[in-house]
Motif scaffolding. Sequence first.
Motif, short mmCIF file in Angstrom:
data_model
loop_
_atom_site.label_atom_id
_atom_site.label_comp_id
_atom_site.label_asym_id
_atom_site.label_seq_id
_atom_site.Cartn_x
_atom_site.Cartn_y
_atom_site.Cartn_z
N MET A 93 -10.10 9.89 3.32
CA MET A 93 -9.41 11.10 2.84
C MET A 93 -8.07 11.34 3.54
O MET A 93 -7.27 12.14 3.07
N VAL A 94 -7.85 10.68 4.66
CA VAL A 94 -6.56 10.83 5.34
C VAL A 94 -5.73 9.56 5.15
O VAL A 94 -4.67 9.58 4.52
N GLY A 95 -6.25 8.43 5.67
CA GLY A 95 -5.48 7.18 5.66
C GLY A 95 -5.25 6.61 4.27
O GLY A 95 -4.12 6.24 3.91
N LEU A 96 -6.33 6.54 3.47
CA LEU A 96 -6.18 5.88 2.16
C LEU A 96 -5.39 6.74 1.17
O LEU A 96 -4.62 6.21 0.36
N VAL A 97 -5.57 8.06 1.26
CA VAL A 97 -4.76 8.94 0.40
C VAL A 97 -3.27 8.72 0.72
O VAL A 97 -2.44 8.53 -0.18
N GLY A 98 -2.95 8.69 2.02
CA GLY A 98 -1.57 8.47 2.44
C GLY A 98 -1.05 7.09 2.06
O GLY A 98 0.08 6.94 1.60
N LEU A 99 -1.92 6.08 2.21
CA LEU A 99 -1.50 4.71 1.88
C LEU A 99 -1.23 4.59 0.38
O LEU A 99 -0.27 3.92 -0.03
N THR A 100 -2.05 5.23 -0.44
CA THR A 100 -1.84 5.19 -1.89
C THR A 100 -0.55 5.92 -2.26
O THR A 100 0.24 5.45 -3.08
N TYR A 101 -0.35 7.08 -1.63
CA TYR A 101 0.86 7.88 -1.86
C TYR A 101 2.10 7.04 -1.53
O TYR A 101 3.09 7.04 -2.26
N PHE A 102 2.01 6.29 -0.44
CA PHE A 102 3.14 5.54 0.08
C PHE A 102 3.36 4.20 -0.64
O PHE A 102 4.49 3.80 -0.90
N SER A 103 2.22 3.51 -0.98
CA SER A 103 2.36 2.12 -1.45
C SER A 103 1.86 1.89 -2.88
O SER A 103 2.04 0.80 -3.42
N GLY A 104 1.17 2.87 -3.47
CA GLY A 104 0.74 2.74 -4.86
C GLY A 104 -0.61 2.09 -5.06
O GLY A 104 -1.45 2.08 -4.15
N VAL A 105 -0.81 1.53 -6.27
CA VAL A 105 -2.13 1.06 -6.67
C VAL A 105 -2.65 -0.11 -5.83
O VAL A 105 -3.85 -0.38 -5.82
N GLY A 106 -1.76 -0.79 -5.09
CA GLY A 106 -2.22 -1.87 -4.21
C GLY A 106 -3.26 -1.37 -3.22
O GLY A 106 -4.16 -2.12 -2.82
N ALA A 107 -3.16 -0.10 -2.84
CA ALA A 107 -4.13 0.48 -1.90
C ALA A 107 -5.53 0.50 -2.53
O ALA A 107 -6.54 0.29 -1.85
N LEU A 108 -5.57 0.74 -3.85
CA LEU A 108 -6.86 0.70 -4.55
C LEU A 108 -7.39 -0.73 -4.55
O LEU A 108 -8.58 -0.96 -4.29
N GLY A 109 -6.50 -1.70 -4.83
CA GLY A 109 -6.91 -3.10 -4.83
C GLY A 109 -7.47 -3.51 -3.48
O GLY A 109 -8.51 -4.16 -3.39
N PHE A 110 -6.78 -3.10 -2.41
CA PHE A 110 -7.23 -3.41 -1.05
C PHE A 110 -8.64 -2.85 -0.81
O PHE A 110 -9.55 -3.55 -0.35
N GLU A 111 -8.86 -1.60 -1.16
CA GLU A 111 -10.16 -0.96 -0.90
C GLU A 111 -11.26 -1.52 -1.81
O GLU A 111 -12.40 -1.68 -1.39
N LEU A 112 -10.90 -1.83 -3.07
CA LEU A 112 -11.91 -2.39 -3.98
C LEU A 112 -12.22 -3.85 -3.64
O LEU A 112 -13.33 -4.33 -3.91
N PHE A 113 -11.26 -4.55 -3.08
CA PHE A 113 -11.52 -5.91 -2.61
C PHE A 113 -12.61 -5.85 -1.54
O PHE A 113 -13.53 -6.67 -1.50
#
Lengths: 452, 47
Positions: A57-77
Motif C-alpha cells: 500500500m505504500v511502496g507498490l502504489v508509489g512505484l506504479t504512480y512513478f513507473s506505470g504498469v511495469g510495476a504490476l508486471g513485476f508484482e504479478l511475475f
Amino acid sequence: MLMLIALLLYAIIGTAIAILAKRRVLTDEDYFVAGRKVSGIVSALTYAATTYSAFMMVGLVGLTYFSGVGALGFELFYLVGTLFLLSYYAPKIWKLGKEKAFVTPGDMITSRYGETSAKLMAVLVSIALIPYTSIQFVSISFLLGNSMSFESGIVLSAIIIALWALLGGLRSVAWTDAIFGLFMLTMAIFAVFYSFSMQTTSTDHSRLGELLYVPNSFWTPINFISYTLPWFFFALTNPQVVQRIFIPKDEKSLRRMVIFFGLFGLVYTILVTLLGLQLRLLSEIGEFPRVSNRDLVTPTFLSMIPEWLGVMIGVSIFAAAITTANSIVLTLSSMFTRDLLKSRSVNAGRLFVVAITTAVAIFAIQRPNYIVDLAVMSSTILLCQLPLLLGVFHFKMGGNISASLTLLAGFSTAMVMFYTKATFGLPISIWVLLVSFAVFFLASCLEKRFKT
Amino acid sequence: MKALEGLIVVLAMCIPFIAIKSQDLTTYVYWCLVSAIYLAYIAVSRW
C-alpha cells in the motif's frame, strides 16, 4: 487522536484474537507450526498476510504512480512464480515435513546436508531478514508520525509483535494474520473506490503515455529482471513462507492454501496498482498533487481523503507491517532455537521471540543507512539458499561442506557487489545465482572425490 | 513437463515487452488475464 483510538482498538482486537486462537502449547511443533493443524483458509490468509507487507500500500502504489504498469508486471511475475513453485514443491515439502517432523526450513537442510550448513543458513538468513523486518517498524513509525514520536511507534510495534507471538505462537500469529489480511484487502477496495470518486473530469488513460507499456524509461529489461528475479523464488528462499507450508492439516488444506493465496494475491495486486495508476491519472489532470518522492504518494492520498477513511487505511497498512514482521520474528526464533541451539524448548523459542523483537526494534530506532541497504538486498541475499533447497529434491550430490561453501559464496557475492557496485552490467541477483550454483556443483564434486 | 510449464508462463508474462505497445490498459489487462488463467489452471488441473 482518531488514529490513536483506532490503533488502540486494533491492538485490543488483535490481542483478543490471539488469546482466542491460543491452544495449549506442549511442544515446539505446537508453538512454531501450530501442531500442523491449520485449516486451508487460515493457512492461505496467513501466507498472504506474511507475504504482503506495508510495501504494497505504500511502496507498490508509489512505484506504479512513478513507473506505470511495469510495476504490476513485476508484482504479478512474483505471484505466478510463487504459484508455480508452490504447486510443484509445496506438496513435497509438506509431506517431508510431516514424515520427518520438520519445523524449520533448516530442518530440511540438516536432514539433507548436515548441521553446520543449517546453522550457517540460520545466521545468514537473520542478517538478511532482521534489517528487512526493522524496515517494517520504520514504515509504521513514519506512518504514525502525526500521532506519536518515531521511538514510541517502534516500541508500540515491538510490543504488539512480541505479545501476539508469545501468546500462542504460530496459531495466534496465523489467526491475527487471517483477520487482518481480510481487513487489508477490504481497505484496499475502499481506497480504490475513493480514488475513482475523486475524479471529476472525464479523461482516458492515454494521458499516461509511456507509463502504460513496457519497456519504458524506468522498466528497461535489465531493470525488470533486477526487480523480478529475487522475488520469483521468494516462495523457496524466504523461511517465513517456507515454514507456512508445514502448517496445513492435510493435503486438501494445502491445496486450498495455495489457491486462495493466489486469489488474494491477484486481487490485492490489482487493487494496489489500480490505485497507483488512478492517482497518477488524477495528477495528470490536476486533481491530485504531483508527488516527486514515490514513497509519499500514499501518505499524500491519505491526507486528502476523509479522516475516518484515512485512519482505517492507515491502520490496514500498520496491520500489513505487523503481520509480516511477527511472522518473520517467529520464524527466526524457530531457526535460532532449533537450527542454531538444537533445542526443542518452547521457552527458548519464546525467549528468542523477545530477543529478536528487541534486536529488530534497536536496529529500527538507530535508522543507520546500512539497514536500508541490507533490507533492499535481503531477497537477493536469500537467493544463495536456492541450490540447497532445490538439491533436497533434485540433486543427489552435495554435503555439509559444499552446502556451507555455497551459502558463503552466494552471500559474499551479494554483499561485495552491492557495496562495490561492480556488477558488470548484470543484475546482482543473476550473479548470486550463478556463483551459488557454480560453487554448489563444483564443491559437491570435490567433496565427493575427497570422501571416496 | 513442469519445466515446460514454467517456461510457457514466463514467456507469456514477457510478451508485453515484445508485442504490446498501446497507450491504453492493454498491457495491464493482459498481465491480469495471464495470471488469472494460470491461477485457474493451478486450481483445476493440479492435485
